[in-house]
Design an enzyme around this catalytic site. Structure first.
Site, PDB file in Angstrom:
ATOM      1  CG  ASP A  60      44.920  39.686  43.654  1.00 29.82           C
ATOM      2  OD1 ASP A  60      45.551  38.874  42.479  1.00 29.82           O
ATOM      3  OD2 ASP A  60      44.544  40.823  43.445  1.00 29.82           O
ATOM      4  CD  GLU A 184      43.189  49.399  34.708  1.00 24.75           C
ATOM      5  OE1 GLU A 184      43.177  49.339  35.865  1.00 24.75           O
ATOM      6  OE2 GLU A 184      44.155  49.064  34.412  1.00 24.75           O
TER       7      GLU A 184
HETATM    8  C1  GCO Z   1      46.601  45.112  33.012  1.00 24.89           C
HETATM    9  C2  GCO Z   1      46.263  46.048  34.356  1.00 24.89           C
HETATM   10  C3  GCO Z   1      45.675  45.012  35.649  1.00 24.89           C
HETATM   11  C4  GCO Z   1      44.345  45.782  36.517  1.00 24.89           C
HETATM   12  C5  GCO Z   1      44.103  45.578  37.310  1.00 24.89           C
HETATM   13  C6  GCO Z   1      42.673  46.282  38.087  1.00 24.89           C
HETATM   14  O1  GCO Z   1      47.240  45.546  32.015  1.00 24.89           O
HETATM   15  O2  GCO Z   1      46.566  43.559  33.623  1.00 24.89           O
HETATM   16  O3  GCO Z   1      46.062  47.169  34.134  1.00 24.89           O
HETATM   17  O4  GCO Z   1      46.841  45.445  36.514  1.00 24.89           O
HETATM   18  O5  GCO Z   1      44.411  47.286  36.222  1.00 24.89           O
HETATM   19  O6  GCO Z   1      43.117  44.424  37.034  1.00 24.89           O
HETATM   20  O7  GCO Z   1      41.817  45.537  37.910  1.00 24.89           O
HETATM   21 MN    MN Z   2      46.009  48.753  35.784  1.00 23.84          MN
HETATM   22 MN    MN Z   3      47.965  47.124  32.961  1.00 24.16          MN
END
Ligand code: GCO
Ligand code: MN
Ligand code: MN
Length: 388
Positions: A60, A184
């Protein structure tokens, strides 16, 4: 409620990713609808809407093919913008999904040179985040999945993921970066299936790592809702395990594509329980909005979107305080507390088991008692709808 002054402060730790306000509205069916927002412009916008911080993926900020010289120039301009606008960088992450090299995954790809490149790219992204003082590193394995399970045994993918996270923990220790990793989960999109589909799945993996103390989770509202799950329950389990290292706030209607809606805009009641939970337990980490504005908007609309995320959070926070102070709600909770005990009676001993086995219970009496959750929930709705 007299207070209409929902002003964000640094204590709220509201953050946005560069990719959120910088989202140009591209989707699988249509091209960008907004011009490029440069990172320094995003920082200025975030300051304007009252955010505390900005998060970024390596690319980014620094394009994937930038030279070392370009990188340094971009970093110094961005640092200047952050300093000028009083914006901090609590979290950094790595893009392991956009480039075609990751089409079969990154840490889990079958090609070992892709896995090695993914590690290299992540270490460089950690270097970049550390230059801005980030202490949280998010790993979202968007491409760590499959369209067909013919491609690899899924347990092999789990092993590769574990190996990669172990490696990155060692790198953080070696470089003295002091990172906490926040994993995540997402059930699908962009892959048909992603290996760690829920926050609960990651909590299971973390316990098997070499440095579990360095690794927690980054639950996201939309991702749990995509799986049809209760975000607050996922967050509560993570919190209770000491693993809530970060949180991604947005909104999502279950059963749809990945919507990334403005926080609280689709399921305000679910958002209310989430905010109330975070505030009640005293979560002190960043409140990151990982969402984007409708495709119909220009950058004024993007500001409306960002302000809306913050405002809704603060309104729900106030509603939570109102809920906690409401005399009728308090009385109902006190009634629940009368029979709930403190849980200590459940500790096992030979003697307690003997006593328990010989106890008599008023099963019918207990089952016949109305629990008044209907009233409790309606009071909640009254508060949320402003009728109380
Ligand atoms: C999505 C994800 C991403 C991640 C981001 C952080 O669904 O695209 O939520 O937005 O949070 O890539 O690693
Ligand atoms: Mn996310
Ligand atoms: Mn997301």
């Amino acid at each position: 409620m007299a207070n209409d002054n929902f002003t964000p402060g640094p204590e709220h730790k509201f953050t946005f990713g560069l990719w959120t306000v910088g989202n140009r509205g591209r989707d699988p069916f249509g091209d960008a609808v907004r011009p490029t927002l440069r990172p320094v412009e995003a920082v200025q916008m975030l300051a304007e809407v009252g955010a505390y911080g900005v998060n970024f993926h390596d690319n980014d900020l620094v394009p994937i093919d930038a030279t070392a010289h370009e990188r340094d120039r971009i970093v110094s301009q961005f640092r200047q913008a952050c300093e000028q606008h009083g914006i901090v960088v609590p979290m950094a992450t790595v893009n392991l999904f956009y480039d075609a090299v990751f089409r079969d995954g990154a840490f889990t790809a079958n090609d070992k040179s892709v896995r090695a490149y993914a590690l290299q790219k992540t270490m460089r992204a950690m270097d970049l985040g550390a230059e801005f003082g980030a202490k949280i590193f998010v790993l979202w394995g968007g491409r760590e999945g499959a369209e067909t399970d013919a491609c690899r045994r899924p347990d092999e993918a789990v092993k590769r993921l574990r190996e990669a996270i172990n490696y990155l923990c060692e790198y953080s220790l070696d470089q003295k970066y002091d990172y906490k990793f926040a994993l995540e989960a997402k059930p699908n999109e962009p892959r048909a299936d992603i290996y760690m589909p829920t926050t609960g799945a990651y909590l299971g993996l973390i316990a098997t790592l070499d440095h579990p103390e360095m690794v927690g989770v980054n639950p996201e509202v939309a991702h749990e809702h995509m799986a049809g799950l209760n975000m607050t329950h996922a967050v509560a389990q993570a919190w209770e395990a000491g693993k809530l290292f970060h949180i991604d706030l947005n909104d999502q209607v279950p059963g749809r594509y990945d919507q990334d809606l403005r926080f609280g805009s689709a399921n305000p009641k679910a958002a209310f329980w989430l905010v109330k939970f975070l505030e009640d337990v005293g979560y002190a980490g960043p409140r990151a909005f990982d969402a984007h504005a409708y495709r119909t908007e220009d950058y004024e609309g993007v500001k409306e979107f960002a302000r809306g995320c913050i405002r809704t959070y603060l309104i729900l926070k106030e509603k939570g305080a109102q809920w906690n102070a409401d005399p009728e709600i308090k009385a109902l909770l006190a009634e629940i507390a009368k029979t709930s005990g403190d849980g200590s009676g459940a500790k096992f001993s030979r003697q307690s088991a003997t006593e328990l086995l010989s106890s008599d219970f008023d099963r019918a009496g207990s089952a016949a008692r109305g629990l008044k959750y209907e009233r409790l929930d309606q009071l909640t709705i009254d508060i949320l709808l402003g009728a109380r």
